[in-house]
Write a protein that holds these residues in place. Structure first.
Motif, PDB file in Angstrom:
ATOM      1  N   THR A 118       0.829  -1.210   0.000  1.00  0.00           N
ATOM      2  CA  THR A 118       0.000   0.000   0.000  1.00  0.00           C
ATOM      3  C   THR A 118       0.861   1.256   0.000  1.00  0.00           C
ATOM      4  O   THR A 118       0.461   2.285  -0.567  1.00  0.00           O
ATOM      5  N   GLN A 127       1.832   1.724  -3.580  1.00  0.00           N
ATOM      6  CA  GLN A 127       0.681   2.273  -4.312  1.00  0.00           C
ATOM      7  C   GLN A 127       0.545   3.768  -4.076  1.00  0.00           C
ATOM      8  O   GLN A 127       0.352   4.544  -5.018  1.00  0.00           O
ATOM      9  N   HIS A 147      -1.170   5.295  -7.717  1.00  0.00           N
ATOM     10  CA  HIS A 147      -2.052   4.448  -8.508  1.00  0.00           C
ATOM     11  C   HIS A 147      -3.464   4.513  -7.941  1.00  0.00           C
ATOM     12  O   HIS A 147      -3.648   4.619  -6.719  1.00  0.00           O
ATOM     13  N   SER A 198      -5.589   2.133  -7.744  1.00  0.00           N
ATOM     14  CA  SER A 198      -5.944   0.930  -6.998  1.00  0.00           C
ATOM     15  C   SER A 198      -4.696   0.105  -6.728  1.00  0.00           C
ATOM     16  O   SER A 198      -3.716   0.163  -7.489  1.00  0.00           O
ATOM     17  N   LEU A 199      -4.756  -0.691  -5.664  1.00  0.00           N
ATOM     18  CA  LEU A 199      -3.635  -1.568  -5.326  1.00  0.00           C
ATOM     19  C   LEU A 199      -3.468  -2.644  -6.381  1.00  0.00           C
ATOM     20  O   LEU A 199      -2.347  -3.106  -6.646  1.00  0.00           O
ATOM     21  N   THR A 255      -0.971  -1.683  -9.001  1.00  0.00           N
ATOM     22  CA  THR A 255       0.402  -1.770  -8.503  1.00  0.00           C
ATOM     23  C   THR A 255       0.879  -3.215  -8.480  1.00  0.00           C
ATOM     24  O   THR A 255       1.995  -3.530  -8.937  1.00  0.00           O
TER      25      THR A 255
END
Length: 418
Positions: free
Chosen positions: A365, A368, A373, A375-376, A379
């Motif tokens: 996280t 990310q 980004h 959304s995770l 990533t």
């Protein structure tokens, strides 16, 4: 062009038997449905199925008289229709979208389809085009963007009755792209980055560190300004709130726009990068450039965008903003001097930043958030090959079964015979 049996209903009875229609035994039994040369839905009836199938094959090949297109009708090229389509849909479109659409058509569609009659483009032609894009190492996301644009144009051509059907409709692009990964094709090592730093002129060193040390995209770097709006050493934060864009018609050239959708954010300002920025400002004082600023939103039609003086960190020798094409020219020379491969782009520095965080043990996280980004999942999918495997206990099941088996083999303890 389906073939229908008019004597029987398509649904079946309770015992799966065929049900007779009201037309059973009367008139011709087999019907071919097709689209004629004018785009109108038509049908033709036959006594025998074999005759219907033979005619259907000719119609699909464009050889049947009812669907044959003469040379005059075939002269409308894909580029002719594509330009009409593009211009007719500019009403209400964002200027960036207009610019990207024109550029994509000019660079990726017209070279392949432009001179071809639009009615002559087949499914095979589209598949060959997709294959060419993939062979040329075009990113998977870009292939989808270009395909979607082609599909939209062809759908409109069907609605306008310019073509009978859309050749893109039969193509499952997600299946073609399955197996391709988001993973970058090349990521520079520490030595690669340092080799690049060694050859980049001093006035652009800070830009390289912004990419490699903060994961910024090129437009975001070229839009950096010397103010706490972007760089906040006191809070040890870098605020990614804008990027430098160019549109010669709408804004007369350069302007500031929001970053890529979902990419606005605050990231940690690396100590070394902060020092590099500070030294850059001392050595190369920012140039004040008046720019339209639409980071707060696109102005209403007919209204001028807000303009302000922006202390840009990176400008050319005349104090002007740097166009991405000018940057590309300089970049190619630096890459050759640094021994980088052709796949090496400014975005490769962002990949270096991400993979360095990952291999140093950063939480997913955190990576990310640093990359901003949306959304995770993005990533994880992009850098799946760099995530270290978690330590886990092994042989749990087999160990338990071996132990149980050993107990069974030992059996119950024999009673003492004494």
């Amino acid at each position: 062009m389906p073939i229908d049996d008019l004597w029987y209903l398509s649904k079946r009875g309770p015992n799966n038997e065929r049900l007779k229609s009201k037309r059973y035994g009367r008139g011709k039994r087999w019907r071919c449905r097709y689209v004629d040369r004018n785009g109108e839905a038509r049908e033709r009836l036959f006594d025998r199925k074999v005759d219907a199938e033979a005619w259907d094959a000719k119609a699909r090949a464009g050889l049947a008289e009812e669907v044959r297109i003469d040379q005059g009708e075939r002269r409308l090229t894909f580029q002719d229709y594509g330009e009409r389509w593009r211009l007719s849909r500019q009403i209400g479109q964002a200027l960036d979208y207009q610019r990207h659409t024109e550029s994509r058509l000019r660079h990726h569609h017209y070279p392949h389809f432009g001179d071809r009659p639009i009615r002559a483009i087949t499914v095979t032609d589209v598949l060959e085009w997709v294959a060419t894009l993939l062979r040329n190492n075009v990113a998977q996301s870009s292939v989808k963007t270009y395909f979607d644009l082609l599909n939209n144009i062809m759908n409109s051509a069907v609605a306008d009755k310019v073509i009978p059907d859309n050749p893109c409709k039969s193509i499952r692009l997600f299946a073609i792209l399955r197996g391709f990964s988001r993973s970058p094709k090349w990521v520079p090592t520490d030595d690669d980055v340092l080799a690049l730093v060694d050859v980049v002129p001093d006035e652009y060193q800070a830009a390289i560190w912004a990419g490699a040390g903060e994961g910024m995209r090129l437009g975001e770097v070229l839009g950096l300004e010397d103010s706490t709006r972007c760089i906040d050493p006191a809070r040890q934060e870098l605020h990614v709130v804008q990027q430098l864009r160019f549109h010669k018609v709408a804004y007369g050239g350069f302007y500031l726009a929001p970053p890529k959708a979902g990419s606005v954010g605050d990231v940690d300002l690396d100590d070394h990068v902060a020092d590099v920025f500070a030294q850059h400002v001392r050595t190369y004082p920012p140039a004040l450039v008046e720019l339209p600023d639409i980071t707060a939103g696109t102005p209403d039609p007919g209204r001028e965008p807000k303009r302000r003086l922006v202390p840009l960190l990176f400008t050319d020798e005349l104090g002007r903003p740097i166009h991405d094409q000018r940057w590309s020219t300089m970049w190619r020379g630096w890459c050759r001097a640094a021994g980088w491969p052709d796949e090496g782009t400014f975005h490769s520095l962002r990949h270096y930043f991400a993979t360095r965080l990952i291999t140093s043990g950063a939480d997913p996280t955190d990576v990310q958030n640093a990359l901003r980004h949306s959304s995770l999942r993005i990533t994880l999918e992009t850098y799946v090959h760099w995530w270290p495997k978690k330590d886990r206990r092994r042989n749990i099941i087999s160990g338990a079964l071996r132990e149980a088996s050993a107990k069974r083999n030992r059996g119950p303890k024999a009673p003492d015979s004494r």
